[in-house]
Design a protein around this motif. Structure first.
Motif, PDB file in Angstrom:
ATOM      1  N   ALA A 164      -9.173  -9.636  -4.908  1.00  0.00           N
ATOM      2  CA  ALA A 164     -10.511  -9.342  -4.406  1.00  0.00           C
ATOM      3  C   ALA A 164     -11.544 -10.265  -5.039  1.00  0.00           C
ATOM      4  CB  ALA A 164     -10.866  -7.897  -4.723  1.00  0.00           C
ATOM      5  N   LYS A 203      -5.017  -4.797   2.885  1.00  0.00           N
ATOM      6  CA  LYS A 203      -5.806  -4.671   4.124  1.00  0.00           C
ATOM      7  C   LYS A 203      -5.791  -5.938   4.985  1.00  0.00           C
ATOM      8  CE  LYS A 203     -10.096  -4.680   1.338  1.00  0.00           C
ATOM      9  NZ  LYS A 203     -11.341  -4.049   1.046  1.00  0.00           N
ATOM     10  N   LYS A 239     -14.019  -6.156   3.081  1.00  0.00           N
ATOM     11  CA  LYS A 239     -13.399  -7.207   3.904  1.00  0.00           C
ATOM     12  C   LYS A 239     -14.448  -7.971   4.709  1.00  0.00           C
ATOM     13  CE  LYS A 239      -9.395  -7.991   6.796  1.00  0.00           C
ATOM     14  NZ  LYS A 239      -8.394  -7.394   7.666  1.00  0.00           N
ATOM     15  N   LEU A 282     -12.996   1.084  -3.657  1.00  0.00           N
ATOM     16  CA  LEU A 282     -12.893  -0.301  -3.191  1.00  0.00           C
ATOM     17  C   LEU A 282     -13.023  -1.292  -4.335  1.00  0.00           C
ATOM     18  CD1 LEU A 282     -15.073  -0.564   0.056  1.00  0.00           C
ATOM     19  CD2 LEU A 282     -12.581  -0.461  -0.114  1.00  0.00           C
ATOM     20  N   GLN A 299      -8.316   1.351  -1.848  1.00  0.00           N
ATOM     21  CA  GLN A 299      -7.718   0.022  -1.879  1.00  0.00           C
ATOM     22  C   GLN A 299      -6.612  -0.036  -2.931  1.00  0.00           C
ATOM     23  OE1 GLN A 299     -10.708  -2.987  -2.078  1.00  0.00           O
ATOM     24  NE2 GLN A 299      -9.293  -4.692  -2.097  1.00  0.00           N
ATOM     25  N   SER A 339      -4.278   4.632   2.039  1.00  0.00           N
ATOM     26  CA  SER A 339      -4.261   3.554   1.050  1.00  0.00           C
ATOM     27  C   SER A 339      -4.000   2.270   1.805  1.00  0.00           C
ATOM     28  CB  SER A 339      -3.152   3.835   0.030  1.00  0.00           C
ATOM     29  OG  SER A 339      -2.563   2.635  -0.435  1.00  0.00           O
ATOM     30  N   CYS A 359       0.831  -1.204   0.000  1.00  0.00           N
ATOM     31  CA  CYS A 359       0.000   0.000   0.000  1.00  0.00           C
ATOM     32  C   CYS A 359       0.864   1.252   0.000  1.00  0.00           C
ATOM     33  CB  CYS A 359      -0.897   0.007   1.236  1.00  0.00           C
ATOM     34  SG  CYS A 359       0.013   0.356   2.757  1.00  0.00           S
ATOM     35  N   SER A 381      -9.120  -2.274   7.884  1.00  0.00           N
ATOM     36  CA  SER A 381      -9.936  -2.384   6.675  1.00  0.00           C
ATOM     37  C   SER A 381     -10.692  -1.087   6.454  1.00  0.00           C
ATOM     38  CB  SER A 381     -10.947  -3.511   6.857  1.00  0.00           C
ATOM     39  OG  SER A 381     -11.871  -3.103   7.858  1.00  0.00           O
ATOM     40  N   GLU A 382     -11.474  -1.052   5.364  1.00  0.00           N
ATOM     41  CA  GLU A 382     -12.305   0.117   5.057  1.00  0.00           C
ATOM     42  C   GLU A 382     -13.227   0.435   6.239  1.00  0.00           C
ATOM     43  OE1 GLU A 382     -12.059  -2.454   2.922  1.00  0.00           O
ATOM     44  OE2 GLU A 382     -13.726  -3.705   3.585  1.00  0.00           O
ATOM     45  N   THR A 433      -5.977  -7.322  -6.758  1.00  0.00           N
ATOM     46  CA  THR A 433      -5.789  -7.357  -5.301  1.00  0.00           C
ATOM     47  C   THR A 433      -6.302  -8.655  -4.694  1.00  0.00           C
ATOM     48  OG1 THR A 433      -7.854  -6.118  -5.108  1.00  0.00           O
ATOM     49  CG2 THR A 433      -5.812  -4.866  -4.905  1.00  0.00           C
TER      50      THR A 433
END
Lengths: 499, 499
Positions: free
Chosen positions: B277, B209, B238, B234, B181, B205, B138, B213-214, B275
C-alpha cells in the motif's frame, strides 16, 4: 522514617481494631465493615483483637460488643469510625486515651458538603493525640495479608432473581499499591484488578484527606517491600512541596502511575464539587510529574495498562523498539501508536538484517517474511519461526524493547512459542510486552499464559505500545537520575527469589 | 445499482459454490474452507450446491469431488480458489465458461510479493468474463445467514494438552459489516466481535483487492438492509475518486467507522511492505474522511467502541452533553475526556436546576447530590434516585446526549435502575450511553443488561465519552447534509420492528 509516617503502619498491621458504629443492619456500612473484620478473623488472616462498638448491642456475630470505645480493655491500635459526622470528634477524643495510632473515618458530612469546621475539629483532636487519620469520607484500607478491610461495599450483591453475584471483589495479594482520592474509583479499580488477576499489596482510599495525604502514604510505601508499583488516582494534591519531595524519592525506587483528573476546565469544576479539590492548572501538574518521574495516565485504560507493564517487566533506556508480528495489519497499527507516543521503530542494523536473510536461506523463516522492523512472519507462521526471530531481535543493539504480536488465529501458530519467547527473554535485559487480539477462549488463554510467565500481555496493538512507552519512560527517568542500575539489580533479585 | 456491483451479491448468496483446492489434509486452507461449507450445508445454513475440486480425490466428506471445475455439471456462481498462484488464472478461465459471477482468491504469491504480472493476468481473465474477484491473498467472505465461509482459519485449535478451544470464532448474525484489507486484523475482529456479542451482517476481507475494492463493497452494502454500520480497516484506498463518491453516499444512510493505518511515517513504511500500500499523506485522508462523513478511529479500542455505539443508538446533533453518575471520580474522568474529544458538559439551565432542587426538597434525591452537570448522586444512591434524575435530564434542552455512569459498587444501587432508565430513554430522541467499571460478575452483568436493552454500555468513563462523540459526530454530518430526519425515521422504524 519519620515517626508520623511510621505510625501509618497501624493502618495495615494493627494488633487491635475497634469498629465504632458496628451493627448488624443489612447493607449498612457499619455492618459490612464489621463483618469484613469478623470474617477475616475467622479465616485467620486478621489476627488482632476485634472490638465492635455499639451502645445497643451485647454482641455482634458472636463477638462481645462494647457500648463505647472507652469501655474496651487495653489499647486499640486502629479504629474504624462509621458514626454520624457530629459524633466523630468525640470518638477521636476517646481514642486518644486508648493510645490509638490510626483512625479510618468512613463517615461523610464534612468538608465535601461545606462542614469545614467539623473537619478541622476532628483534625485538631487527632493532632493532640498524635493519631493519624484517613478520611473522612473514604473507604479506608484493604490489606489482604492481615485481613484489614474497611471497605463498606459488599463483596456480593443479590440480584432481583435472588442470585448472589460478586459486586466488589477484593483482589489477591500482589505487588500493586492502589491509592485513591475517589472511593468510587477505588472500588472500581479493585473490581478491575481482581478481574484481571492483578494482585494488590495495599489499598488506600483517603477521601477528604484531612490528615494522611497522598504524600504521607507514598512515603510509607517507599519502604513497603510488597509494593513494587504505585497506582494513584488524585483530584488535587494536598501539599505541592511535600509531593515534589516524596514523589521523586519514591519514583527512584518504584514507579508511580497517576491519574490526575480534573485536567479539563469542566473536569476541574466537577472535581471541585466532588471533593472540594482545587484542581489547579493542569500544566503545572504535568511539569511536577515530569520532574518527579511520575508517569501520568491519560485515562483509565492507560492507567492499568501501564501499571501492569511496570509491575511485571523491567524498564529500559531508549526510544527505539522492535516489533515482531505474524499479523501485518496489527503490526502497522502498533507502529502507528508507537510513533504517536514518541517511540520509533527504525530499520534494523545491517548485521541483523543479514542474519535474517540467513534465516530465510536456511528455511528457518519464510522467504516472504518482512524483516526490516517490524518483522512480519506472515499468516503462514509456525512457532519455531517466531522463536528464532525473537532470538535474533534480542541481539539488535539499536532497540530498547520488543513488542510481540502473536495473533493466535494463524493456523500454524500454536502455544509453544510463548514459552520459547519467555526463555529467550530471560537471558536479556530488554523489556518485552506481548499482544494477542480477541475476546474468546484462545485469546484469553494466550494472554494469560504470557502473564503467568511474567510477560505482560495486552489485547490491542495500541495497548502494547502504551505499555512499552511506560517502561521506557520510567527507564529514562531512572537513568537520568543514576538510579537505573540499582533498580534493575533489585528487580533481578526479586525475580530470582520468585523462581 | 450498477450491474458490476449487483454481481457482488454472488459472494453472499451463491446458488452454487466450487472450492478449488479442496482437500482433507489437516490444518490446510483447502480443508478448512471446504469443511466450513460442508458443515454449513449439513446445518442447513448453506443451501446451495457444493462442489469440491481436487484431481486426486473421488469424494471429500461424503461429497462427490470433481477433477476440474470444467467437469462440474451446470453453472457455478461462486468459486473459492486455494491453488498455487501460478494456476489461478487458468482456474478463472475455466470459471468464465461456467458462468461464474464471483471468485474469492485465497492464494497468496501475487502483488504482495512482487508478482505484479501474475496478478494482472488474473484481473485480465476475470474482466474478460465479467467475474468479480475478492483477493488474492485474502480471507474472503463470511456470511452467517447463508453459510458462506471462506475463512481458512480454524474455528477450534488443539492445545498441547489435547484440549480443543475456540480460536477463530464466527460471530452471530447482526448488523455490523466488517470489511478489512488485513486478513489478520479481520480474524482478530471476528474474535473480538464474537466475544463481545456484537453480531455481524457481512464479513469481507479483500487482501490485495485486485478487483473488488473498498468502494465496491461499500456500494454493495449501501443497499444491504442487514448492515446498519460499516466497520472498515484500510491501509490504502484503491481509487480516491470512487471512494469519495461512494463513501459519502453510504455515510448518508449508514455510518462508516474506519481505521486507516499507516498514519505515521514508520507505519506507512510497514504498510507498504505488508500489502504494498502507498499509504499517502495522512492529512489527505483526514480531509477525505471529514468530507465523506467517515468516522475515523485512532485505534482498535475506539474502532469497536464507536461501532457498538452507532449500531445500537441513534445519533443526534450538538456537542453539549449531560452526565449522570453515582461515582464522583469517574464522573470527573468522563468530563475530562468529553472535553478532550470536543464535547462540553455545561451547567444545566435554571429551570432544570430548580427542578433538581425540588427533587432534593421532596427527598427524591439526596441533599448532598451535585446537580450542576455532571449530576453526582453520590455513593449513597439508590435506584429510584437514578431514574428520577435521568428523567429530569432528558428534559434539559441544552444537551444532545446523556452518559450514565452507574457504578454498581455503591451499596444501594441494584439493577432495577437499568430498566427504569431504558424506559425513559425510549421516550426521547436523545442518545444515551452507559458505563459501569469492573471486570467481575456484576460489572459484566450490568453492561450486558444495558446492551441487551439496546443501550450501549462501556467499561470506562473515557470509552463512554468516545462512544458519545461518535454519535454526535455522525449526527452532525447527517444534519449538515439534510439527512438526519430520514436516518432517524429509518432508525425508529427498525426499532419498532424489533419490539
Amino acid at each position: 522514617m519519620e515517626e508520623s509516617i511510621k505510625k501509618l503502619d497501624a493502618f495495615f498491621n494493627p494488633r487491635s481494631v475497634a469498629v465504632i458504629g458496628a451493627t448488624e443492619g443489612k447493607g449498612k456500612a457499619g455492618a459490612i465493615i464489621f463483618k469484613n473484620f469478623a470474617t477475616n478473623k475467622q479465616r485467620g488472616t486478621f489476627k488482632g483483637e476485634l472490638y465492635p462498638i455499639n451502645p445497643k448491642a451485647q454482641e455482634l456475630l458472636g463477638i462481645k460488643c462494647y457500648k463505647t470505645l472507652s469501655e474496651v480493655p487495653g489499647d486499640v491500635d486502629l479504629i474504624v469510625v462509621i458514626v454520624p459526622s457530629g459524633a466523630v470528634a468525640g470518638v477521636i477524643e476517646e481514642a486518644g486515651k486508648k493510645n490509638t495510632k490510626a483512625a479510618v473515618i468512613i463517615s461523610a458530612g464534612f468538608k465535601e458538603v461545606g462542614n469545614n469546621e467539623l473537619e478541622e475539629q476532628v483534625v485538631e483532636v487527632a493532632k493532640k493525640y498524635g493519631i493519624r487519620v484517613l478520611g473522612p469520607n473514604c473507604l479506608g484500607v484493604f490489606y489482604a495479608k492481615t485481613g484489614v478491610d474497611s471497605i463498606f461495599l459488599p463483596e456480593y450483591k443479590e440480584l432481583s432473581t435472588g442470585k448472589e453475584i460478586i459486586a466488589t471483589p477484593r483482589p489477591l495479594s500482589g505487588n500493586i499499591a492502589m491509592i485513591t482520592q475517589s472511593g468510587a474509583f477505588g472500588s472500581a479499580a479493585l473490581d478491575y484488578l481482581a478481574g484481571r488477576n492483578m494482585g494488590v499489596s495495599k489499598f488506600v482510599s483517603f477521601g477528604n484527606k484531612c490528615d494522611a495525604s497522598e504524600s504521607d502514604v507514598l512515603e510509607y510505601l517507599l519502604e513497603d517491600e510488597e509494593t513494587h508499583v504505585v497506582l494513584i488516582y488524585l483530584e488535587d494534591i494536598k501539599s505541592g512541596k511535600d509531593f515534589l519531595r516524596v514523589a521523586k524519592k519514591v519514583s527512584l525506587k518504584k514507579p508511580i502511575v497517576m491519574i490526575k483528573s480534573g485536567r479539563s476546565e469542566a473536569g476541574a469544576r466537577a472535581a471541585a464539587s466532588h471533593t472540594g479539590a482545587i484542581a489547579g492548572t493542569d500544566k503545572i501538574y504535568d511539569a511536577a510529574f515530569e520532574k518527579t518521574g511520575v508517569i501520568r495516565a491519560k485515562n483509565m485504560n492507560e492507567f492499568f495498562i501501564m501499571g501492569k507493564a511496570l509491575v511485571s517487566m523491567k524498564p529500559a533506556v531508549g526510544t527505539n523498539i522492535g516489533i515482531l508480528t505474524d499479523a501485518g495489519g496489527p503490526g502497522v497499527m502498533c507502529v502507528d501508536e508507537c510513533e504517536t507516543v514518541g517511540l520509533t521503530v527504525n530499520k534494523f542494523s545491517d548485521p541483523i538484517l543479514a542474519k535474517f536473510e540467513e534465516l530465510k536461506e536456511n528455511g528457518k523463516i519464510l522467504k516472504i517474511a518482512a524483516t526490516h522492523n517490524p518483522v512480519d512472519l506472515t499468516g503462514s507462521v509456525v512457532d519455531d519461526q517466531f522463536v528464532v526471530s525473537a532470538d535474533l531481535m534480542f541481539q539488535e543493539k539499536s532497540i530498547s524493547g520488543i513488542i510481540f504480536l502473536g495473533l493466535h488465529h494463524m493456523p500454524g501458530l500454536q502455544e509453544t512459542y510463548i514459552t520459547g519467547v519467555a526463555q529467550i527473554a530471560a537471558k536479556y535485559d530488554i523489556p518485552i510486552v506481548a499482544c494477542d487480539i480477541g475476546e474468546t477462549e484462545m485469546a484469553l488463554y494466550t494472554r494469560d499464559h504470557f502473564d503467568r510467565l511474567g510477560l505482560p500481555a495486552y489485547s490491542s496493538p495500541e495497548d502494547a505500545a502504551h505499555a512499552m512507552k511506560a517502561l521506557l519512560q520510567y527507564g529514562g527517568f531512572l537513568q537520568k537520575n543514576c538510579a537505573l542500575d540499582a533498580y534493575i539489580a533489585e528487580y533481578n533479585k526479586r525475580k530470582a527469589v520468585k523462581q
